[in-house]
Design a protein around this motif. Structure first.
Motif, mmCIF file in Angstrom:
data_model
loop_
_atom_site.group_PDB
_atom_site.id
_atom_site.type_symbol
_atom_site.label_atom_id
_atom_site.label_comp_id
_atom_site.label_asym_id
_atom_site.label_seq_id
_atom_site.Cartn_x
_atom_site.Cartn_y
_atom_site.Cartn_z
ATOM 1 N N LYS A 63 -99.906 -32.931 0.700
ATOM 2 C CA LYS A 63 -100.441 -34.206 0.217
ATOM 3 C C LYS A 63 -100.131 -34.441 -1.256
ATOM 4 O O LYS A 63 -99.872 -35.561 -1.691
ATOM 5 N N GLN A 64 -100.134 -33.342 -2.047
ATOM 6 C CA GLN A 64 -99.995 -33.487 -3.501
ATOM 7 C C GLN A 64 -98.550 -33.681 -3.948
ATOM 8 O O GLN A 64 -98.310 -33.983 -5.117
ATOM 9 N N SER A 65 -97.578 -33.537 -3.057
ATOM 10 C CA SER A 65 -96.173 -33.573 -3.456
ATOM 11 C C SER A 65 -95.786 -34.927 -4.053
ATOM 12 O O SER A 65 -96.111 -35.982 -3.503
ATOM 13 N N LYS A 66 -95.071 -34.883 -5.156
ATOM 14 C CA LYS A 66 -94.575 -36.090 -5.808
ATOM 15 C C LYS A 66 -93.115 -36.382 -5.454
ATOM 16 O O LYS A 66 -92.539 -37.348 -5.942
ATOM 17 N N SER A 67 -92.526 -35.540 -4.611
ATOM 18 C CA SER A 67 -91.117 -35.742 -4.246
ATOM 19 C C SER A 67 -90.861 -37.100 -3.603
ATOM 20 O O SER A 67 -89.847 -37.747 -3.914
ATOM 21 N N PRO A 68 -91.739 -37.592 -2.694
ATOM 22 C CA PRO A 68 -91.473 -38.923 -2.128
ATOM 23 C C PRO A 68 -91.453 -40.033 -3.178
ATOM 24 O O PRO A 68 -90.686 -40.989 -3.048
ATOM 25 N N VAL A 69 -92.278 -39.904 -4.214
ATOM 26 C CA VAL A 69 -92.269 -40.906 -5.287
ATOM 27 C C VAL A 69 -90.930 -40.878 -6.018
ATOM 28 O O VAL A 69 -90.330 -41.927 -6.287
ATOM 29 N N ILE A 70 -90.447 -39.679 -6.319
ATOM 30 C CA ILE A 70 -89.198 -39.536 -7.071
ATOM 31 C C ILE A 70 -88.008 -40.066 -6.273
ATOM 32 O O ILE A 70 -87.241 -40.921 -6.735
ATOM 33 N N HIS A 71 -87.854 -39.556 -5.060
ATOM 34 C CA HIS A 71 -86.692 -39.955 -4.253
ATOM 35 C C HIS A 71 -86.787 -41.424 -3.843
ATOM 36 O O HIS A 71 -85.771 -42.131 -3.809
ATOM 37 N N GLY A 72 -88.009 -41.874 -3.544
ATOM 38 C CA GLY A 72 -88.181 -43.283 -3.200
ATOM 39 C C GLY A 72 -87.822 -44.200 -4.359
ATOM 40 O O GLY A 72 -87.217 -45.262 -4.170
ATOM 41 N N PHE A 73 -88.164 -43.796 -5.576
ATOM 42 C CA PHE A 73 -87.822 -44.565 -6.773
ATOM 43 C C PHE A 73 -86.310 -44.687 -6.916
ATOM 44 O O PHE A 73 -85.782 -45.779 -7.173
ATOM 45 N N TRP A 74 -85.603 -43.571 -6.742
ATOM 46 C CA TRP A 74 -84.139 -43.598 -6.889
ATOM 47 C C TRP A 74 -83.476 -44.414 -5.775
ATOM 48 O O TRP A 74 -82.520 -45.157 -6.023
ATOM 49 N N LEU A 75 -83.959 -44.278 -4.544
ATOM 50 C CA LEU A 75 -83.403 -45.071 -3.447
ATOM 51 C C LEU A 75 -83.580 -46.559 -3.712
ATOM 52 O O LEU A 75 -82.679 -47.363 -3.473
ATOM 53 N N GLU A 76 -84.749 -46.914 -4.246
ATOM 54 C CA GLU A 76 -85.028 -48.311 -4.585
ATOM 55 C C GLU A 76 -84.091 -48.819 -5.676
ATOM 56 O O GLU A 76 -83.516 -49.916 -5.562
ATOM 57 N N LYS A 77 -83.909 -48.031 -6.728
ATOM 58 C CA LYS A 77 -83.064 -48.453 -7.844
ATOM 59 C C LYS A 77 -81.604 -48.601 -7.416
ATOM 60 O O LYS A 77 -80.890 -49.497 -7.906
ATOM 61 N N LEU A 78 -81.164 -47.733 -6.525
ATOM 62 C CA LEU A 78 -79.769 -47.780 -6.082
ATOM 63 C C LEU A 78 -79.549 -48.772 -4.947
ATOM 64 O O LEU A 78 -78.402 -49.086 -4.610
ATOM 65 N N GLY A 79 -80.630 -49.225 -4.340
ATOM 66 C CA GLY A 79 -80.505 -50.123 -3.203
ATOM 67 C C GLY A 79 -79.926 -49.452 -1.972
ATOM 68 O O GLY A 79 -79.277 -50.114 -1.155
ATOM 69 N N LEU A 80 -80.176 -48.158 -1.834
ATOM 70 C CA LEU A 80 -79.644 -47.409 -0.692
ATOM 71 C C LEU A 80 -80.534 -47.615 0.529
ATOM 72 O O LEU A 80 -81.766 -47.554 0.429
ATOM 73 N N ALA A 81 -79.920 -47.823 1.654
ATOM 74 C CA ALA A 81 -80.661 -47.962 2.907
ATOM 75 C C ALA A 81 -80.935 -46.565 3.455
ATOM 76 O O ALA A 81 -80.211 -46.047 4.314
ATOM 77 N N ALA A 82 -81.953 -45.932 2.937
ATOM 78 C CA ALA A 82 -82.328 -44.583 3.339
ATOM 79 C C ALA A 82 -83.804 -44.403 3.054
ATOM 80 O O ALA A 82 -84.424 -45.214 2.344
ATOM 81 N N GLU A 83 -84.382 -43.329 3.577
ATOM 82 C CA GLU A 83 -85.813 -43.087 3.416
ATOM 83 C C GLU A 83 -86.058 -41.631 3.031
ATOM 84 O O GLU A 83 -85.228 -40.748 3.299
ATOM 85 N N TYR A 84 -87.205 -41.412 2.401
ATOM 86 C CA TYR A 84 -87.628 -40.053 2.040
ATOM 87 C C TYR A 84 -89.141 -39.978 2.221
ATOM 88 O O TYR A 84 -89.874 -40.816 1.684
#
Length: 287
Positions: free
Chosen positions: A16-37
Motif C-alpha cells: 500500500k505504501q509504495s510510491k512507484s505507481p506515482v512515479i511511473h504514472g507521472f512519467w507515462l503521463e508526461k510522455l503521453g505513452l499508452a501504458a499503465e503501471y
C-alpha cells in the motif's frame, strides 16, 4: 490494470505504501505513452503463481520488486543481470522477447545517481561510512566499492558486516564497526581533507516513521562530507536535519527512489523518463 495496454507493476507485502505507481504514472503521463503501471499485493507463498500467471499475460512488461521478495524471487527467474547476480537481490523483473524472465538490480544505479558528478572527479582518497547491513546496504556497498571507496560498514552485528564486505566489496582496506561506535562523540582530529571525498550513508530503517531513531554524532563525519539517508518517511529525517544544522550537504531518500525507478522505467517501456520534471515529481510525491 486493464490488460489491454502494456503494463508493469510493483509487487510486495505490504504494498500500500509504495510510491512507484506515482512515479511511473507521472512519467507515462508526461510522455503521453499508452501504458499503465500499478501495484499488486503478493505474499511470499503466492510469488511463484504470480510470476507464472504474469509471464503469460500478453501485455505484461515486468515488475518492480520490493520487500520481502528481493531475494526470494531469485529461484523463479530464468536469468539474472550480472549486477543482480553479484548482489544477490533483484528489484526489477523484465519479460524478455522470448517470454523468459530476467532479473535486474537498479538500486545501485539509483543510489549512485545523485553522486555522479562528485564521483566523476579525481580524489586523493575516498571513504564511505555506511550504517546498516540489510538488503539496501548490499547494493550500496557494491556500488561504492566499484567507485574506489574505502568502506566502514557499521551494523548491530560486526560479523555480518564483515561477511558482507568480504562478499561484495572489491579489495581494499575496509573496516567494520558497531552502530554504537558512531552514537557517542569522538575527539578524533581528521587530517587535511583537501582532495578527499567522504560520505556518510544511512542504509538502515532507523529513523523511519515507527522505527527507533538513528543515533549518530556528527563528530564522526569528516569536514566536507556528504550525508545521505535512504529513508523516505519522513523525507527529512532527524539524521538529515542534524547534518544540515552541522553544515553538511545532504541527499534524501527520494533521490535513490527516483533514480532506481528511472532505470526500471526504461527497461519496461523502452524510453527514458522525462527527468527535467523531477521537481514537479517530488511535489507530487509529497502531496
Amino acid at each position: 490494470m486493464s490488460g489491454k495496454l502494456p503494463f508493469a507493476q510493483v509487487i510486495g507485502d505490504p504494498i500500500k505504501q509504495s510510491k512507484s505507481p506515482v512515479i511511473h504514472g507521472f512519467w507515462l503521463e508526461k510522455l503521453g505513452l499508452a501504458a499503465e503501471y500499478g501495484k499488486a499485493h503478493v505474499q511470499t507463498q503466492d510469488l511463484a503463481d504470480y510470476l507464472t500467471t504474469s509471464r503469460t499475460a500478453q501485455n505484461w512488461r515486468g515488475c518492480n520488486v520490493t520487500m520481502p521478495h528481493k531475494q526470494a524471487i531469485l529461484p523463479h527467474l530464468d536469468s539474472l543481470d550480472l549486477l543482480a547476480e553479484r548482489i544477490g537481490a533483484v528489484n526489477t523483473v523484465v519479460k524478455q522477447d522470448d517470454g523468459s524472465l530476467r532479473g535486474f538490480n537498479t538500486d545501485v544505479a539509483g543510489f549512485l545517481e545523485p553522486l555522479s558528478e562528485v564521483l566523476a572527479e579525481k580524489h586523493l582518497f575516498r571513504m564511505a561510512r555506511v550504517l546498516g547491513t540489510g538488503g539496501a546496504a548490499r547494493a550500496i556497498v557494491a556500488g561504492l566499492s566499484d567507485h574506489g571507496m574505502v568502506l566502514v560498514l557499521a551494523g548491530r552485528n560486526p560479523d555480518k558486516a564483515r561477511s558482507l564486505i568480504n562478499e561484495l566489496a572489491k579489495q581494499g582496506d575496509h573496516h567494520v564497526a558497531t552502530l554504537d561506535h558512531f552514537a557517542e562523540p569522538t575527539d578524533f582530529e581528521f587530517d587535511d581533507r583537501e582532495g578527499c571525498f567522504d560520505i556518510v550513508v544511512n542504509a538502515s530503517p532507523l529513523g523511519m516513521r515507527g522505527q527507533p531513531p538513528l543515533a549518530f554524532d556528527f563528530s564522526h563525519a569528516p569536514p566536507g562530507s556528504i550525508v545521505y539517508d535512504i529513508v523516505m518517511d519522513p523525507l527529512e529525517t532527524d539524521f538529515l536535519r542534524n547534518a544540515k544544522d552541522a553544515g553538511f550537504r545532504t541527499i534524501d531518500g527520494y533521490s535513490m527512489l527516483i533514480g532506481q525507478a528511472a532505470t526500471a522505467f526504461e527497461l519496461f517501456f523502452g524510453q527514458a523518463p522525462p527527468r527535467e520534471h523531477d521537481d514537479e515529481l517530488r511535489e507530487r510525491l509529497t502531496a
